[in-house]
Motif scaffolding. Structure first.
Motif, PDB file in Angstrom:
ATOM      1  N   SER A  69       0.851  -1.199   0.000  1.00 42.56           N
ATOM      2  CA  SER A  69       0.000   0.000   0.000  1.00 42.56           C
ATOM      3  C   SER A  69       0.884   1.246   0.000  1.00 42.56           C
ATOM      4  CB  SER A  69      -0.931  -0.009   1.213  1.00 42.56           C
ATOM      5  OG  SER A  69      -0.190  -0.170   2.390  1.00 42.56           O
ATOM      6  N   ASP A  70       0.303   2.344  -0.477  1.00 43.32           N
ATOM      7  CA  ASP A  70       1.062   3.598  -0.569  1.00 43.32           C
ATOM      8  C   ASP A  70       1.164   4.298   0.776  1.00 43.32           C
ATOM      9  OD1 ASP A  70       2.030   3.938  -3.191  1.00 43.32           O
ATOM     10  OD2 ASP A  70       0.000   4.367  -3.900  1.00 43.32           O
ATOM     11  N   ALA A 127      -7.758   5.093   9.644  1.00 39.41           N
ATOM     12  CA  ALA A 127      -6.316   5.088   9.358  1.00 39.41           C
ATOM     13  C   ALA A 127      -5.959   4.041   8.295  1.00 39.41           C
ATOM     14  CB  ALA A 127      -5.539   4.806  10.640  1.00 39.41           C
ATOM     15  N   ASP A 128      -5.159   4.472   7.311  1.00 43.52           N
ATOM     16  CA  ASP A 128      -4.556   3.496   6.388  1.00 43.52           C
ATOM     17  C   ASP A 128      -3.337   2.875   7.060  1.00 43.52           C
ATOM     18  OD1 ASP A 128      -6.284   3.960   4.159  1.00 43.52           O
ATOM     19  OD2 ASP A 128      -5.269   5.895   3.874  1.00 43.52           O
ATOM     20  N   HIS A 129      -2.671   3.698   7.874  1.00 46.95           N
ATOM     21  CA  HIS A 129      -1.513   3.232   8.632  1.00 46.95           C
ATOM     22  C   HIS A 129      -1.672   3.770  10.050  1.00 46.95           C
ATOM     23  CE1 HIS A 129       0.195   2.322   4.745  1.00 46.95           C
ATOM     24  NE2 HIS A 129       0.035   3.574   4.373  1.00 46.95           N
ATOM     25  N   ALA A 166     -10.475  -5.560  14.578  1.00 46.24           N
ATOM     26  CA  ALA A 166     -11.653  -5.761  13.719  1.00 46.24           C
ATOM     27  C   ALA A 166     -12.222  -4.430  13.228  1.00 46.24           C
ATOM     28  CB  ALA A 166     -12.719  -6.540  14.474  1.00 46.24           C
ATOM     29  N   GLN A 167     -11.926  -3.354  13.941  1.00 50.54           N
ATOM     30  CA  GLN A 167     -12.422  -2.030  13.516  1.00 50.54           C
ATOM     31  C   GLN A 167     -11.566  -1.437  12.396  1.00 50.54           C
ATOM     32  OE1 GLN A 167     -12.766  -0.591  17.907  1.00 50.54           O
ATOM     33  NE2 GLN A 167     -13.857   0.927  16.708  1.00 50.54           N
ATOM     34  N   MET A 168     -10.370  -1.992  12.183  1.00 55.64           N
ATOM     35  CA  MET A 168      -9.440  -1.395  11.211  1.00 55.64           C
ATOM     36  C   MET A 168      -9.765  -1.857   9.789  1.00 55.64           C
ATOM     37  SD  MET A 168      -5.901  -1.664  13.423  1.00 55.64           S
ATOM     38  CE  MET A 168      -4.865  -0.900  12.182  1.00 55.64           C
ATOM     39  N   LYS A 169      -9.243  -1.100   8.806  1.00 60.94           N
ATOM     40  CA  LYS A 169      -9.460  -1.470   7.401  1.00 60.94           C
ATOM     41  C   LYS A 169      -8.685  -2.752   7.083  1.00 60.94           C
ATOM     42  CE  LYS A 169      -9.613   3.312   5.718  1.00 60.94           C
ATOM     43  NZ  LYS A 169      -8.977   4.297   4.839  1.00 60.94           N
ATOM     44  N   PRO A 170      -9.214  -3.592   6.214  1.00 62.28           N
ATOM     45  CA  PRO A 170      -8.459  -4.806   5.839  1.00 62.28           C
ATOM     46  C   PRO A 170      -7.172  -4.493   5.086  1.00 62.28           C
ATOM     47  CG  PRO A 170     -10.552  -4.655   4.630  1.00 62.28           C
ATOM     48  CD  PRO A 170     -10.563  -3.546   5.629  1.00 62.28           C
ATOM     49  N   THR A 171      -7.060  -3.273   4.585  1.00 59.11           N
ATOM     50  CA  THR A 171      -5.848  -2.847   3.873  1.00 59.11           C
ATOM     51  C   THR A 171      -4.864  -2.127   4.800  1.00 59.11           C
ATOM     52  OG1 THR A 171      -7.088  -0.863   3.332  1.00 59.11           O
ATOM     53  CG2 THR A 171      -6.934  -2.578   1.606  1.00 59.11           C
ATOM     54  N   ALA A 198      -3.830  -5.730   6.840  1.00 58.42           N
ATOM     55  CA  ALA A 198      -2.901  -6.204   5.800  1.00 58.42           C
ATOM     56  C   ALA A 198      -1.546  -6.619   6.369  1.00 58.42           C
ATOM     57  CB  ALA A 198      -2.714  -5.111   4.746  1.00 58.42           C
ATOM     58  N   ALA A 199      -1.025  -5.813   7.296  1.00 60.19           N
ATOM     59  CA  ALA A 199       0.352  -6.062   7.751  1.00 60.19           C
ATOM     60  C   ALA A 199       0.617  -5.325   9.045  1.00 60.19           C
ATOM     61  CB  ALA A 199       1.342  -5.603   6.684  1.00 60.19           C
ATOM     62  N   ALA A 200       1.675  -5.739   9.726  1.00 57.63           N
ATOM     63  CA  ALA A 200       2.092  -5.043  10.948  1.00 57.63           C
ATOM     64  C   ALA A 200       3.610  -4.939  10.992  1.00 57.63           C
ATOM     65  CB  ALA A 200       1.582  -5.785  12.195  1.00 57.63           C
TER      66      ALA A 200
END
Ligand code: 8YV
Length: 330
Positions: free
Chosen positions: A143-144, A204-206, A227-232, A259-261
């Motif tokens: 992701s950007d 948040a995207d990040h 679970a509240q965060m975006k899947p991306t 997506a990632a951590a």
């Protein structure tokens, strides 16, 4: 008059030990042995001061067993290894090492964010394993960073450093949540908008975690929050282990709930939850956010400055429980 005795609980820069030796009789641990609580207590006998790092616990038991101890100087901004209430009650001064690590740690927060969002370590492992045989249109597509929404939980000095990097360097939209909202001038400087925790998680995207650890902050990010965060979305923890429920995070990463951590800190470190070691979409580093050589030297010198000042009758630079100083004066 004989010099006060101090203990340096972990190996540190020899030049810092040399500075301390100008003022104190120093028992150092340059072999960097790992001591049990009983061994720490034994070595603290007769010591007026101790130089600690974030892994050295000073609690009521240590304080009761070491009545000559007057000051504990932490080479860390975080001080959840100190029982501050017990220290204040015992009349023992606590100091930490703020400010000198702010920019270095904010740099690292961004490095970890970029490595995570752009899948740098995952793709390097693939390359080193000899698996790179041809180009693929979506190979390690992440992701950007630029233009994305950067969420920050905890907006102290390091959080503000990350916000400025995101807003000014990468054109990010910055949102944050913290216990006490910044004043308008600081919000403008950071180009950061205050939102609720729920909004932060959802938008948040990040998401970068930079809040201090306290029992109340334990598992601030657990299964429900993930679970509240975006899947991306990507989640970055440079704060403290225990703020994230690492087991729940491993499940969320495996299920692609997020997506990632990127993690620099862990519950029970240096142990790492085994499930985190088996998911590919996590970047793991061994608590090195402040680890540039100049910054680590500045942190060690600040801890030494606090010991030297306080034990030679001057004001310590960064006291955490100044009530102890007031009590000593009265
Ligand atoms: C330290 C840290 O390296 O300052 C802090 O709070 O987490 C790190 O910068 C670590 O705590 C060792 O003292």
């Amino acid at each position: 008059m004989s010099k006060p005795e101090i203990l340096v609980a972990r190996a540190v820069f020899p030049e810092v030990i040399a500075r301390l030796e100008e003022h104190f009789t120093v028992q150092a641990n340059q072999a960097d042995e790992t001591w049990s609580q009983a061994e720490l207590i034994a070595r603290l006998q007769g010591k007026a001061g101790v130089f600690t790092t974030g892994g050295d616990r000073i609690d009521a038991q240590v304080l009761a067993a070491c009545p000559q101890l007057k000051i504990c100087a932490n080479m860390a901004v975080g001080y959840n290894n100190f029982d501050l209430t017990a220290m204040t009650a015992a009349g023992v001064l606590a100091t930490n090492a703020p400010d000198v690590l702010t920019e270095t740690t904010a740099d690292f927060g961004f490095a970890l964010l970029m490595a995570t969002a752009r899948r740098i370590t995952e793709s390097e492992h693939f390359l080193r394993a000899g698996q790179w045989t041809k180009w693929g249109f979506d190979m390690f597509a992440g992701s950007d960073i630029h233009g994305a929404t950067l969420g920050i939980l905890g907006m102290g000095r390091i959080g503000q450093g990350i916000a400025k990097r995101g807003a000014h360097g990468f054109g990010m939209k910055v949102i944050y949540h913290t216990r006490s909202r910044l004043d308008a001038a600081l919000e403008a400087e950071c180009q950061a908008a205050y939102v609720s925790k729920d909004e932060l998680l959802a938008r948040a995207d990040h998401l970068v975690l930079v809040l201090p650890y306290s029992p109340a902050a334990h598992h601030t990010i657990g299964a429900a929050e993930l679970a509240q965060m975006k899947p991306t979305a990507t989640l970055i923890n440079i704060a403290r282990g225990g703020i994230v429920d690492d087991a729940a995070l491993a499940v969320a990463l495996r299920n692609k709930t997020i997506a990632a951590a990127g993690l620099d800190v862990f519950e029970g470190e240096p142990a790492v939850h085994p499930d985190l070691l088996t998911v590919p979409n996590v970047v793991l580093t061994p608590h090195i956010a402040s680890a540039s050589l100049p910054t680590r030297l500045a942190m060690a010198n600040l801890a030494a400055d606090n010991l030297i000042a306080f034990l030679t009758g001057k004001a310590p630079l960064t006291p955490l429980n100044p009530a102890v100083l007031a009590a000593a004066r009265a």
